[in-house]
Design an enzyme around this catalytic site. Structure first.
Site, PDB file in Angstrom:
ATOM      1  N   ARG A  98       0.826  -1.221   0.000  1.00 32.10           N
ATOM      2  CA  ARG A  98       0.000   0.000   0.000  1.00 32.10           C
ATOM      3  C   ARG A  98       0.856   1.265   0.000  1.00 32.10           C
ATOM      4  O   ARG A  98       0.574   2.195  -0.757  1.00 32.10           O
ATOM      5  CB  ARG A  98      -0.964  -0.001   1.182  1.00 32.10           C
ATOM      6  CG  ARG A  98      -2.069  -1.047   1.025  1.00 32.10           C
ATOM      7  CD  ARG A  98      -2.952  -1.110   2.245  1.00 32.10           C
ATOM      8  NE  ARG A  98      -2.133  -1.489   3.397  1.00 32.10           N
ATOM      9  CZ  ARG A  98      -2.455  -1.243   4.661  1.00 32.10           C
ATOM     10  NH1 ARG A  98      -3.553  -0.601   4.954  1.00 32.10           N
ATOM     11  NH2 ARG A  98      -1.665  -1.632   5.638  1.00 32.10           N
ATOM     12  N   ASN A 131      -6.253  -2.570   2.042  1.00 33.57           N
ATOM     13  CA  ASN A 131      -6.239  -4.021   2.171  1.00 33.57           C
ATOM     14  C   ASN A 131      -7.665  -4.543   2.178  1.00 33.57           C
ATOM     15  O   ASN A 131      -8.575  -3.866   2.665  1.00 33.57           O
ATOM     16  CB  ASN A 131      -5.568  -4.440   3.492  1.00 33.57           C
ATOM     17  CG  ASN A 131      -4.066  -4.392   3.431  1.00 33.57           C
ATOM     18  OD1 ASN A 131      -3.475  -4.389   2.364  1.00 33.57           O
ATOM     19  ND2 ASN A 131      -3.433  -4.355   4.587  1.00 33.57           N
TER      20      ASN A 131
END
Length: 93
Positions: free
Chosen positions: A20, A38
């Site tokens: 990320r 996520n």
């Protein structure tokens, strides 16, 4: 041609490997807007919006990801919802 938006689901070893944070850096470097988060199933979901060539380049980069990632699939679909300002890492789903 105007900006486009694509929703991507990245599967493989993509959680716990800085995927990320890497995505935020890469998207911002390309001037894209959107978000990354996520998913409960172990995948990462990302929205990329901007010029078609920059979005395509970002999607291509997602197939590799950061060094520790092991990407097995990147599913891409058109997105027609609200596009945020800037690019952010959002809450997990």
């Amino acid at each position: 041609m105007g900006d486009i938006a694509k929703l991507c689901r990245i599967r493989g070893k993509v959680q716990g490997v800085w995927y990320r944070a890497w995505t935020v850096e890469q998207a911002e470097a390309r001037g894209l807007t959107g978000w990354v988060r996520n998913r409960a199933d172990g995948s990462v979901e990302a929205l990329f919006a901007g010029p078609p060539d920059k979005v395509a380049d970002m999607i291509a980069a997602c197939h590799q990801g950061p060094r520790a990632a092991r990407v097995v699939d990147v599913a891409v679909e058109d997105f027609a919802g609200d596009i945020p300002e800037g690019f952010a890492q959002t809450s997990d789903t």
